[in-house]
Scaffold this active site. Structure first.
Site, PDB file in Angstrom:
ATOM      1  N   ASP A 225      33.548  37.018  40.996  1.00  0.00           N
ATOM      2  CA  ASP A 225      34.771  36.966  40.868  1.00  0.00           C
ATOM      3  C   ASP A 225      35.408  38.298  41.341  1.00  0.00           C
ATOM      4  OD1 ASP A 225      37.547  35.865  40.445  1.00  0.00           O
ATOM      5  OD2 ASP A 225      37.233  37.187  38.734  1.00  0.00           O
ATOM      6  N   GLU A 274      13.553  38.770  42.578  1.00  0.00           N
ATOM      7  CA  GLU A 274      12.686  38.545  42.022  1.00  0.00           C
ATOM      8  C   GLU A 274      12.167  36.904  41.701  1.00  0.00           C
ATOM      9  OE1 GLU A 274      12.757  40.368  38.291  1.00  0.00           O
ATOM     10  OE2 GLU A 274      13.287  42.280  39.279  1.00  0.00           O
TER      11      GLU A 274
END
Length: 560
Positions: A225, A274
């Protein structure tokens, strides 16, 4: 709150590391169709009039059958709800009105079990004024190190009675509020939404931890956002002479689209990479140009950015071709997909925007010509789904829902509505709960009414009224998404081959696929490109010399 919710809150879910990975290619997001769920308006499981996570979970098979690839959930975090959950008090808790962490865990698992992916909203520009950090900063007073995590400043004027600068809130009025001890704090949105100071290392540390929390829960990504707003220009300089700030405006400002945001996203990308399974970021970044938007999706930053220039374009062939070309050209150097969108929870639904004359913007209070708007909305959808890249669908647009433009003033909840001069403040019109059945207290939304009143006749637009009905908007979406999924010349890509077409008509080829959209408002004669796959409106009349394409209609062809 249901007994299920009450009991669930007593237990913390285990991380969803063992949840089965959704089958699909690693770069699934390059051609994905992603469905936005606004949880409070999607489905209510406990009859309190407010949608919830269990309600969303119960409707997941509908989304699978619709043919989308992923679901994006607007905020469901713990919040006082001053701005419909975009004022977050705790980023690691579910607000009780939506359920519990166990409900979120079950929803994530069920989504992935159905072969879908799930993206959650992240709100990093500001918190709620009820966030523990902000409450402690207020209590500690001026000079507190905790105030450095936000933007606290002394005021101007003889007694500090004037705001620190001339910035205005997107929701209207000054972007500063004075507290009892005389200092002012910055809020680019509502006063209940103080802006974080992203120059403070604790802010970055906290959000990297929040990312890991939800990634460990099993989410496939985040919609960020106000991704363009985190970093403010050094010294917080005055904006100067300007018109009232609009969120959807294109002005260059000292508080939006600052270059410093990109270092934040490069750090976030390292975390995301990751995790296995193709996790993604999508930016809500309102920028002056699509070229500036491309900066957010460079290879070491975010994956997608909403194309708001496209959303803001009128139903006009020349204007649409210009923004399509500029978008594809801007995204090509950074190897990012174009990300198309027509509606969301912040703008008037495109079935209503296109029902009105051009040039009125994305906040419209007039119903317009309903038949014209729906016809154009269906045509615009087929055009969007034919373009190279990814696309977003806002809940209810597959039903052809219009904005509810005549909500009584007393039921409105958009904070901008109450602050006067900011955005128009009529976002509630696109947030009215969607209809599932022809009848019932809330047309199948739930058993206890709905938090915003639904119009009479809403049931005739419901899923039940359209499902299996040839020519309905719901079946148009289902067919279009099925074709898109099965044709290798649709979806991912970075170019189209434009074809010669009459004025007011867009025509392009992608391999053995041709899309023709008539925006002219009149029937036009076009060549016949082969076999018709799908049309947004009436069947086209084909003759030996070509075909007649009706007004405000898009048609898909195959040349094979």
């Amino acid at each position: 709150m249901s007994q299920q919710h009450s009991a669930a809150r007593a237990t913390t879910p285990t991380p969803a590391a063992a949840v089965p990975t959704v089958v699909g290619h690693r770069d699934w997001w390059r051609d994905a169709v992603i469905y936005q769920v606004y949880p409070r308006s999607f489905a209510d499981s406990d009859g309190d009039g407010m949608g919830d996570l269990e309600g969303v979970r119960s409707r997941l098979p509908y989304l699978r059958d619709l043919g989308v690839d992923a679901v994006w959930l607007s905020p469901f975090y713990a919040s006082p709800q001053a701005d419909a959950g975009y004022d977050v008090a705790d980023y690691r808790e579910v607000d009780p009105m939506f359920g519990s962490l166990l409900d979120a865990d079950a929803l994530i698992r069920d989504t992935r079990d159905l072969g879908l992916r799930i993206i959650v909203d992240l709100v990093p520009n500001h918190s709620s004024d009820q966030h523990e950090w902000f409450k402690r900063a207020l209590a500690d007073g001026p000079g507190s190190p905790l105030r450095d995590r936000y933007h606290f400043r002394p005021g101007k004027g003889e007694n500090g009675e004037l705001p620190p600068n001339d910035w205005e809130s997107v929701f209207g009025g000054p972007a500063w509020t004075r507290v009892d001890d005389g200092e002012w704090y910055l809020h680019l949105f509502a006063p209940e939404q103080p802006d974080f100071n992203w120059e403070h290392p604790a802010v970055g540390d906290e959000f990297r931890s929040i990312l890991r929390f939800w990634l460990d829960m099993g989410v496939d990504g985040f919609r960020i956002d106000v991704a363009h707003g985190l970093v403010k220009a050094e010294g917080l300089p005055d904006l100067g002479v300007h018109d009232q700030l609009k969120l959807l405006g294109n002005d260059v400002t000292p508080f939006f689209d600052q270059d410093g945001v990109h270092e934040i996203y490069r750090q976030w990308r390292l975390i995301l990479d990751e995790y296995s399974g193709g996790r993604i970021f999508v930016a809500e970044a309102w920028t002056p140009t699509v070229e500036r938007t491309a900066n957010y999706v460079r290879p070491d930053e975010l994956h997608q950015a909403f194309n708001f220039q496209y959303l803001s374009t009128d139903w006009d062939a020349k204007e649409l071709r210009t923004v399509i070309d500029r978008t594809l050209e801007a995204m090509r150097p950074v190897s990012a997909p174009s990300t198309w969108v027509l509606s969301n929870h912040d703008v008037t639904r495109h079935a209503t925007r296109f029902a009105n004359p051009p040039g009125l913007g994305t906040q419209i209070r007039l119903a317009g010509d309903r038949g014209l708007g729906l016809r154009r909305a269906r045509a615009a959808t087929l055009l969007m789904l034919a373009l190279p890249g990814s696309a977003y669908v806002y809940q209810g647009e597959e039903l052809g829902l219009p904005d509810v433009v005549d909500l009584p003033d007393e039921v409105r909840q958009d904070p901008a509505y109450f602050r006067g001069a900011g955005q128009d403040g009529f976002r509630d019109g696109c947030r009215v709960p969607i209809p599932w059945t022809r009848e019932g207290s809330s047309y199948g939304f739930g058993d206890g009414g709905s938090w915003l009143p639904q119009p009479s006749g809403w049931g005739e637009l419901s899923v039940a009224a359209q499902q299996g009905v040839a020519g309905s908007t719901l079946e148009l979406y289902r067919t279009a998404l099925r074709i898109r999924r099965t044709r290798p010349d649709l979806g991912a890509g970075d170019s189209v081959e434009w074809l010669t077409a009459p004025e007011g008509v867009l025509a392009f080829r992608r391999g053995e696929f041709v899309c023709v959209a008539n925006t002219s408002g009149e029937p036009v004669r076009i060549p016949s490109y082969g076999r018709v796959l799908l049309t947004s409106g009436d069947e086209i009349a084909e003759t030996a010399g070509g075909a007649t394409l009706p007004a405000d209609t898009t048609v898909w062809w195959t040349t094979a």
